[in-house]
Design an enzyme around this catalytic site. Sequence first.
Site, PDB file in Angstrom:
ATOM      1  N   THR A 174       0.714  -1.211   0.006  1.00 17.67           N
ATOM      2  CA  THR A 174       0.200  -0.187   0.020  1.00 17.67           C
ATOM      3  C   THR A 174       1.040   1.285   0.012  1.00 17.67           C
ATOM      4  OG1 THR A 174      -1.576  -1.151   1.455  1.00 17.67           O
ATOM      5  CG2 THR A 174      -1.855   1.083   1.174  1.00 17.67           C
ATOM      6  N   LYS A 212      -7.687   1.184  -3.112  1.00 15.95           N
ATOM      7  CA  LYS A 212      -7.414   0.895  -1.770  1.00 15.95           C
ATOM      8  C   LYS A 212      -7.632   1.973  -0.613  1.00 15.95           C
ATOM      9  CE  LYS A 212      -5.149  -1.275   1.677  1.00 15.95           C
ATOM     10  NZ  LYS A 212      -5.313  -2.525   2.319  1.00 15.95           N
ATOM     11  N   LYS A 224      -1.645   4.969   8.793  1.00 11.36           N
ATOM     12  CA  LYS A 224      -0.869   5.175   7.515  1.00 11.36           C
ATOM     13  C   LYS A 224      -1.856   5.084   6.141  1.00 11.36           C
ATOM     14  CE  LYS A 224       1.624   2.342   4.162  1.00 11.36           C
ATOM     15  NZ  LYS A 224       2.228   1.047   3.620  1.00 11.36           N
TER      16      LYS A 224
HETATM   17  P1  NAD Z   1       5.962  -5.769   7.203  1.00 10.92           P
HETATM   18  O1  NAD Z   1       6.747  -4.577   7.783  1.00 10.92           O
HETATM   19  O2  NAD Z   1       5.771  -7.129   8.077  1.00 10.92           O
HETATM   20  O3  NAD Z   1       6.867  -6.419   5.839  1.00 10.92           O
HETATM   21  C1  NAD Z   1       7.625  -5.393   5.128  1.00 10.92           C
HETATM   22  C2  NAD Z   1       8.821  -6.066   4.860  1.00 10.92           C
HETATM   23  O4  NAD Z   1       9.679  -5.399   4.085  1.00 10.92           O
HETATM   24  C3  NAD Z   1       9.839  -6.278   6.075  1.00 10.92           C
HETATM   25  O5  NAD Z   1      10.033  -7.824   6.338  1.00 10.92           O
HETATM   26  C4  NAD Z   1      11.329  -5.480   5.853  1.00 10.92           C
HETATM   27  O6  NAD Z   1      12.326  -5.951   6.055  1.00 10.92           O
HETATM   28  C5  NAD Z   1      11.134  -5.630   4.168  1.00 10.92           C
HETATM   29  N1  NAD Z   1      11.755  -4.491   3.563  1.00 10.92           N
HETATM   30  C6  NAD Z   1      11.942  -3.176   3.971  1.00 10.92           C
HETATM   31  N2  NAD Z   1      12.625  -2.433   3.128  1.00 10.92           N
HETATM   32  C7  NAD Z   1      13.211  -3.509   2.054  1.00 10.92           C
HETATM   33  C8  NAD Z   1      14.076  -3.431   0.962  1.00 10.92           C
HETATM   34  N3  NAD Z   1      14.712  -2.390   0.811  1.00 10.92           N
HETATM   35  N4  NAD Z   1      14.420  -4.559   0.479  1.00 10.92           N
HETATM   36  C9  NAD Z   1      13.628  -5.909   0.918  1.00 10.92           C
HETATM   37  N5  NAD Z   1      12.956  -6.012   1.889  1.00 10.92           N
HETATM   38  C10 NAD Z   1      12.476  -4.731   2.560  1.00 10.92           C
HETATM   39  O7  NAD Z   1       4.779  -5.069   6.694  1.00 10.92           O
HETATM   40  P2  NAD Z   1       3.414  -5.887   6.153  1.00 10.92           P
HETATM   41  O8  NAD Z   1       2.468  -6.173   7.057  1.00 10.92           O
HETATM   42  O9  NAD Z   1       4.035  -7.168   5.473  1.00 10.92           O
HETATM   43  O10 NAD Z   1       2.766  -4.979   4.808  1.00 10.92           O
HETATM   44  C11 NAD Z   1       3.553  -4.908   3.818  1.00 10.92           C
HETATM   45  C12 NAD Z   1       2.723  -3.676   2.908  1.00 10.92           C
HETATM   46  O11 NAD Z   1       1.278  -4.452   2.661  1.00 10.92           O
HETATM   47  C13 NAD Z   1       2.546  -2.528   3.408  1.00 10.92           C
HETATM   48  O12 NAD Z   1       2.517  -1.463   2.351  1.00 10.92           O
HETATM   49  C14 NAD Z   1       1.256  -2.469   4.233  1.00 10.92           C
HETATM   50  O13 NAD Z   1       0.406  -1.064   4.130  1.00 10.92           O
HETATM   51  C15 NAD Z   1       0.308  -3.398   3.257  1.00 10.92           C
HETATM   52  N6  NAD Z   1      -0.653  -4.025   4.022  1.00 10.92           N
HETATM   53  C16 NAD Z   1      -0.303  -4.664   5.119  1.00 10.92           C
HETATM   54  C17 NAD Z   1      -1.774  -5.284   5.646  1.00 10.92           C
HETATM   55  C18 NAD Z   1      -1.683  -5.806   6.998  1.00 10.92           C
HETATM   56  O14 NAD Z   1      -2.434  -6.255   7.696  1.00 10.92           O
HETATM   57  N7  NAD Z   1      -0.528  -6.283   7.722  1.00 10.92           N
HETATM   58  C19 NAD Z   1      -2.739  -5.420   5.112  1.00 10.92           C
HETATM   59  C20 NAD Z   1      -3.080  -4.951   3.818  1.00 10.92           C
HETATM   60  C21 NAD Z   1      -1.905  -4.168   3.330  1.00 10.92           C
END
Ligand code: NAD
Length: 291
Positions: free
Chosen positions: A87, A162, A237
Amino acid sequence: MKIGFIGLGNMGGPMAANLARAGHDVAGFDLVTPCPDGVQPATSAAEAARGAEVVITMLPNGAILRAVAAEVIPAIQAGAVLCDCSTVDVQSARDVAAQAGAAGLDSLDAPVSGGVGGAAAGTLTFMAGGSDSAFATVLPLFEVMGAKAVHCGAAGAGQAAKICNNMILGVTMAATCEAFALADKLGLDRQKMYDVVSTSSGYSWSMNAYCPAPGIGPQSPADNGYKPGFAAELMLKDLRLSQQAAEAVDADTPMGQHATALYAQFVENEDGKGRDFSALLPRFAARGRSA
Ligand code: NAD
């Protein structure tokens, strides 16, 4: 299909694992999180992307997406699709799509709803922006990772869908919680309140599917001490992204603006961080009008 998957956190990890379990050849990279079972670890984002037919990113925000896209686009083979499921702000999605296009790649912004549970169960909803051909290429992967995929329009349309959805969610959850707190003070039993509203014109997903009152309605984070679920800071966010987009296109969104200010107060100045976004109910219940 040969897939590169970058960002293996709470969402990306189970999504990549589901693709591998379905028989796809998945190379994964994350700065911190180890690869789940079945996903081949790559030593960099570019290495994960090299030779892939589809490169999927699932990253925290638009700035990180831009940095990762700049690194991987030169490594991706011509004709492949770059599919971002994070997102992020609409402008980052459009800029990354333009960079991919300039390098001869197709791309999609395809954010998801359904949360960590949906990622693990393979029941996410994908909302995609980009070309018909990119959507057709990635659709079989959406069908593994999710239960529904909607092609919303051109680049940025997925992110637009979204943030509009989540702006409605933030506003309706806040309204549902404040109405329960008002009902309490009026001496109305919460179960009776639910029985009426969930079958009347005040019904919504927040009330019917994710009721913020413990012990009422279907199982929800309220029944688990408001452990997320969908954390209040993630709602904040998405609400901020909605207001950033509204400012960019001069859209009047007063309810979205109120919900953003409320969640900012809850997350940054109260005890909302790390709690489910429905924990606004105990917050309202403990306050008076001017507290
Ligand atoms: P998270 O923080 O658990 O995962 C993000 C991952 O990206 C981490 O493991 C981090 O180490 C990795 N990362 C960061 N920078 C990086 C880079 N340069 N290279 C490689 N890896 C890198 O977050 P999440 O909960 O998995 O969410 C991911 C996305 O999905 C976000 O944009 C969030 O808004 C969206 N989202 C989350 C949810 C939820 O319920 N968690 C629901 C819908 C959408």
